[in-house]
Scaffold this active site. Structure first.
Site, PDB file in Angstrom:
ATOM      1  N   GLU A 143      21.620 -11.788 -11.639  1.00  0.00           N
ATOM      2  CA  GLU A 143      21.164 -12.423 -12.877  1.00  0.00           C
ATOM      3  C   GLU A 143      22.228 -13.347 -13.469  1.00  0.00           C
ATOM      4  OE1 GLU A 143      20.460  -9.939 -16.349  1.00  0.00           O
ATOM      5  OE2 GLU A 143      19.885 -11.690 -17.520  1.00  0.00           O
ATOM      6  N   ASP A 159      36.485  -6.194 -21.172  1.00  0.00           N
ATOM      7  CA  ASP A 159      36.480  -7.253 -22.167  1.00  0.00           C
ATOM      8  C   ASP A 159      37.461  -6.846 -23.263  1.00  0.00           C
ATOM      9  OD1 ASP A 159      35.953  -9.183 -24.005  1.00  0.00           O
ATOM     10  OD2 ASP A 159      33.926  -8.529 -24.479  1.00  0.00           O
ATOM     11  N   ASP A 162      39.222  -8.151 -26.737  1.00  0.00           N
ATOM     12  CA  ASP A 162      39.025  -9.185 -27.734  1.00  0.00           C
ATOM     13  C   ASP A 162      40.032  -8.993 -28.873  1.00  0.00           C
ATOM     14  OD1 ASP A 162      36.115 -10.763 -28.926  1.00  0.00           O
ATOM     15  OD2 ASP A 162      38.012 -10.632 -30.012  1.00  0.00           O
ATOM     16  N   CYS A 175      50.523 -13.205 -31.410  1.00  0.00           N
ATOM     17  CA  CYS A 175      49.655 -12.073 -31.085  1.00  0.00           C
ATOM     18  C   CYS A 175      49.140 -12.154 -29.651  1.00  0.00           C
ATOM     19  CB  CYS A 175      48.527 -11.893 -32.101  1.00  0.00           C
ATOM     20  SG  CYS A 175      47.627 -13.346 -32.578  1.00  0.00           S
ATOM     21  N   ARG A 212      39.620 -16.065 -27.763  1.00  0.00           N
ATOM     22  CA  ARG A 212      40.580 -15.109 -28.314  1.00  0.00           C
ATOM     23  C   ARG A 212      40.689 -13.841 -27.491  1.00  0.00           C
ATOM     24  NH1 ARG A 212      35.834 -14.128 -32.503  1.00  0.00           N
ATOM     25  NH2 ARG A 212      34.713 -12.745 -31.113  1.00  0.00           N
ATOM     26  N   VAL A 272      40.495 -11.833 -23.226  1.00  0.00           N
ATOM     27  CA  VAL A 272      40.500 -11.944 -21.768  1.00  0.00           C
ATOM     28  C   VAL A 272      39.435 -11.019 -21.180  1.00  0.00           C
ATOM     29  CG1 VAL A 272      42.936 -12.553 -21.593  1.00  0.00           C
ATOM     30  CG2 VAL A 272      42.279 -10.155 -21.571  1.00  0.00           C
ATOM     31  N   HIS A 292      33.872 -22.645 -23.454  1.00  0.00           N
ATOM     32  CA  HIS A 292      33.654 -21.992 -24.741  1.00  0.00           C
ATOM     33  C   HIS A 292      33.183 -23.040 -25.740  1.00  0.00           C
ATOM     34  CE1 HIS A 292      33.918 -19.695 -28.322  1.00  0.00           C
ATOM     35  NE2 HIS A 292      34.244 -18.614 -27.638  1.00  0.00           N
TER      36      HIS A 292
HETATM   37 ZN   LIG Z   1      48.522 -14.368 -34.365  1.00  0.00          ZN
END
Ligand SMILES: [Zn+2]
Ligand code: SF4
Lengths: 415, 533
Positions: free
Chosen positions: A46, A111, A113, A133, A165, A167, A316
């Protein structure tokens, strides 16, 4: 986040160009076809597309590479998701008896995030990220990739930047693709350490003995902790955040010490003293490190066989960045802001060719012009190195498939 | 039950198993010998089907008793942590009171009362295979059966002294790869740190098994095992995990095979109704068909909601009355419950329409947008599936409420502080509230609900184990309107329902989900099914 060169309204103009001249259909198809070993593996896969105005179409499926190409070039999806391999062709799911249309296999996926780390980031929040970050993603990849390989014995893990934001990880080994829902959730739980939502302050609880997996993970965190948490996020600098850290169960008096790194040293030695003096070991320092840095997985994404996940090389739509594979050999240098946007690579296409390229071009005859041109096309853009990386990932898969086949036929010879 | 009626009639349905049994030809030994061998251990892997013929009455008794046992296993499993002492104690009591083997010694002396150990083992064996016949038919039945048999097996295996465990493995040819002492030496540190009760010396002493991690998911999930290269290194003390995995794999394969040969069994007109009766009895939760359809008037709903609705439904009812609306999750949970207590389709349409039109929805919009889904619930639209009212498990585990939703289980999904206030407003005593909140804290939501039931009905022990909102309603009505005699019936364990011993009981549980079958079976008791021609 500076995406100065990308304008979302240009997407309808750029996508046709991207799918016609840049999208790496050939390795992409080779990847999902998995050597064609299992019947209809590609055909029953799919795909789902998000089109303009958030129109979402599920259960797309294609017979072969050229049909995939044609459809993508026709529909120009804003976003592509990949789902499971089903028992029947997904585009015919309405015609099969209900209940018999079933998801059979899929890569084991993860996932991660950045929004899930909001309580431990002071630099940004929600969809924003910065290079400070981003270290969290680096840590996450190091920890999970090691565990997937060494603990679970998987060899083909594709790490992909989500385009904004986070991976994704695609574990593509045959054994991973065949895992049951129960097995996927067991793997995901094995890998989850940070538990509890808004209502929980202390989200990591360690007890003795500390499992080797946690030890290995701590070693990774330790490499980054002082750089990331003490310097980058300054978790021990102001009163408010110190309170937050100490709410994690520690009474420390290190006010006299101003330097965060030394403060941390004090805290550690305090914990150490406590540990040796009392019977019940305390792991407060480790728990703090893990709470701040340990990867936070979305278990539900990993659990479901039929869960959809954004495809590598999808765009994205908000940032215009391409979901590109991440080279783990250069993980520490990976910079999400250096990932090419669709506008950048389309622009690169339009740049005048160098004389060398021209020369090369005239040398070549125009046989299979289409395919060759596409290869030349992406090679002229900053997408090139990512396609190359993807190519070598697919080759790795092919190599071990051949190895397996050889082993099998050798075995047969012995009999 | 007229047991004598069946005398002389014997069943040999187990041939069906033998048809696909590879070792059939080897089994020419004298049967007595074979059985001594077969029942040499108190725990079985159920590898071989029974070879003897048994009488129909024994067939039935065995089946019913095992079913009772499995229902108890299920109930204990939702009420207690499976590793807790309480769980173990209750299991032991139940197993022995139903005369299934649980003691490890072989005692051939005739006990003063009750069956011998041999008889118990024989019953364990035969009854397991009978239920295989009854529970192989659908995916749901198979899943339920496997789950309960696994829990039962886990308990019994864990309970064995280690000598008996080895003996069990040996008898059943269960060999698992062990690692060499060098490998153990190399991994010593990691092995010690992967398991709670293993120390250096015990690592040296006991065997470690190396199995693909997929075969030890429970240990992987909880990180209670060392993993390397896709293999789990399992200390002998945790071997139950592997054995259990084996047990499940074999049982599920066997059930699939049995299902394939089932048509032959089903053509046996004496067995077929019995088997289908047995399989419907598990459902304990199938409230989709009710005796009292149409016996409730719409005016009764308000008072009933205060007296006999569980908290989840009371909350939905209140929200509906106040907001004249419920979102999808609430409409499903509450609508199916109302169907389960006996509202007819027409009543349901009338009920929902009357409430919705008081809000933002006019009658026309209601008919266009909502009536369909209500008819759907009653199986009158779309695929015509007859939706079954949600069980507690379903309410508690699936589709948690979000902003604007009133569905879910208040014991699970309400903030404890709010729950407390609510209970106070219902005039529950402070001590009672504390008990309930304690149970909630321990995540025993159904037990908390049951406590609430007991407190609001002024009884000490409700005598049933709650697993369905409609069951709550039925039990409540039984207490409030049924009088003493019916109350006693409620004391029998659920598994007893749906079998003839209980035929006087008001047992809505034993009606099959399929209306056509229901029509055929409602009128017949098992007794009559076995009448001689
Ligand atoms: Zn940051
Ligand atoms: S335990 Fe069951 S009946 Fe009680 S409130 Fe929760 S869901 Fe409803």
């Amino acid at each position: 986040m500076p995406v100065s060169d990308y304008d979302p309204t240009s997407l309808p103009d750029l996508l046709p160009l991207y799918y016609r001249r840049l999208f790496p259909f050939s390795p992409y198809y080779r990847w999902l076809n998995y050597g064609g070993v299992t019947k209809n593996y590609f055909q029953n896969r799919e795909f789902s597309f998000t089109l303009r105005d958030d129109i979402y179409v599920r259960y797309q499926s294609f017979s072969n590479q050229s049909e995939l190409e044609k459809e993508m070039q026709k529909m120009n999806p804003y976003k592509i998701d990949i789902g499971a391999v089903y028992s029947h062709r997904p585009n015919q799911h309405n015609t099969v008896k209900s209940g018999s249309f079933q998801a059979l296999e899929k890569e084991l996926v993860f996932d991660i995030d950045m929004t899930d780390y909001d309580d431990v980031r002071s630099c940004c929040s929600a969809a924003d990220i910065c290079s400070k970050c981003w270290t969290l993603m680096t840590i996450a990849i190091r920890i999970l990739d090691r565990a997937l390989r060494e603990d679970f014995g998987f060899r083909h893990c594709l790490w992909v930047y989500s385009g904004r934001r986070g991976v994704h990880c695609w574990v593509c080994d045959p054994a991973a693709r065949k895992l049951s829902v129960a097995a996927r959730s067991a793997v995901a739980e094995y890998l989850s350490l940070v538990k509890g939502g808004e209502e929980t302050v202390k989200k990591v609880q360690l007890s003795d003995p500390i499992h080797p997996f946690i030890k290995e993970s701590l070693m990774v965190v330790e490499r980054y902790f002082s750089q990331y948490a003490l310097a980058g996020q300054d978790i021990l600098s102001n009163k408010e955040s110190v309170d937050k850290v100490l709410a994690l169960d520690l009474v420390a008096y290190f006010q006299s010490e101003k330097n965060p790194t030394k403060r941390w040293e004090r805290l550690k030695s305090l914990v150490h003293q406590k540990r040796t003096s009392s019977k019940k070991a305390t792991h407060a320092d480790k728990e703090i490190m893990l709470q701040y840095c340990y990867p936070r997985l979305d278990v539900n994404v990993s659990k479901g066989v039929n869960h959809l996940l954004k495809s590598p090389f999808s765009v994205h739509p908000k940032t215009g960045r391409i979901s590109v594979p991440i080279d783990l050999r250069e993980l520490d240098q990976f910079d999400p802001f250096q990932v090419p946007t669709i506008s950048l690579i389309c622009e690169e296409l339009d740049r005048p060719r160098s004389t060398e390229e021209e020369a090369e071009e005239t040398k070549e005859n125009e046989k299979d012009a289409g395919e060759k041109r596409k290869i030349r096309d992406y090679k002229r853009t900053s997408l090139a190195k990512y396609v190359k990386l993807f190519d070598s990932f697919v080759e790795g898969l092919e190599r071990s498939r051949k190895g397996e086949l050889l082993k099998k036929s050798d075995l047969q010879k012995e009999f | 039950m007229q047991a004598n009626l069946f005398q002389g009639r014997r069943v040999s349905c187990f041939r069906r198993f033998q048809a696909h049994n590879m070792q059939f030809t080897k089994r020419k030994k004298a049967i007595g010998n074979y059985q001594a061998e077969l029942y040499g251990h108190c725990l079985q892997f159920y590898g071989q089907p029974p070879v003897e013929n048994i009488s129909l009455s024994e067939f039935e008794t065995f089946a019913v008793e095992r079913l009772k046992l499995l229902k108890t296993v299920e109930n204990l499993g939702v009420s207690y942590v499976k590793t807790s002492e309480q769980y173990k104690k209750k299991m032991e009591v139940e197993i022995s009171s139903l005369n299934f083997p649980y003691r490890t010694e072989v005692d051939d002396r005739k006990p003063l009362t009750g069956p011998t150990e041999y008889e118990k083992r024989r019953k364990d064996h035969i009854s397991h295979f009978i239920l295989r016949l009854a529970y192989c038919q659908t995916e749901d039945l198979r899943r339920w059966f496997i789950q309960q048999e696994m829990d039962l097996f886990r308990y019994r295996f864990t309970d064995l002294p280690s000598k008996f465990k080895s003996d069990f493995l040996h008898r059943n040819n269960l060999h698992y790869d062990t690692i060499s002492s060098e490998e153990k030496e190399n991994l010593m540190d990691k092995l010690v740190h992967s398991t709670f009760t293993v120390s250096g010396t015990t690592v040296v002493e006991q065997d470690f098994y190396k199995v693909p991690f997929q075969d030890a998911l429970d240990l992987v999930r909880t990180r209670k095992v060392f993993l390397k290269g896709g293999y789990a290194y399992i200390p002998h003390q945790d071997i139950v995990t592997i054995v259990l995995n084996d047990f499940r794999t074999r049982l599920s394969k066997a059930l699939a095979l049995t299902a394939r040969s089932l048509p032959a069994v089903q053509s046996d007109e004496r067995l077929q109704p019995l088997l289908s009766h047995l399989s419907h009895a598990y459902v304990g939760q199938d409230y989709s068909i009710q005796k009292n359809v149409g016996k409730i008037s719409l005016e009764q709903i308000d008072p009933l909601s205060a007296k006999s609705f569980p908290l989840c439904m009371r909350q939905l009812h209140k929200a509906l009355r106040e907001n004249h609306h419920l979102r999808h999750g609430g409409r499903m949970q509450y609508g199916l419950f109302l169907k389960g207590i006996g509202l007819t389709l027409d009543q349901a349409l009338q009920f929902w329409r009357a409430e919705f039109v008081k809000g933002k929805v006019d009658a026309d919009k209601f008919d266009k947008a909502y009536a369909y889904s209500i008819r759907h619930m009653f199986g009158k639209e779309g695929k015509r599936t007859d939706y079954t009212p949600y069980s507690c498990m379903k309410v508690i585990l699936s589709n948690p409420p979000s902003q604007g939703d009133y569905h879910g289980c208040p014991f699970r999904h309400s903030d404890p502080e709010l729950l407390k206030q609510k209970l106070q407003s219902f005039k529950i005593s402070p001590a009672g509230i504390n008990q309930i909140l304690e149970l909630v804290k321990g995540m025993h939501y159904q037990l908390a609900c049951q406590k609430y039931f007991e407190l609001t009905h002024g009884i000490e022990d409700s005598g049933f184990s709650l697993n369905h909102p409609n069951q709550y309603f039925v039990e409540s009505q039984r207490l409030l309107t049924g009088g003493k005699e019916v109350k006693r019936e409620a004391d029998t364990p659920r598994g007893g329902q749906g079998v003839p011993a209980n035929k006087g009981a008001d047992a809505p549980l034993d009606k099959p989900a399929n209306p056509a079958q229901a029509a055929a079976e409602v009128t017949e008791d098992l007794d009559s099914l076995f009448q001689d021609d």
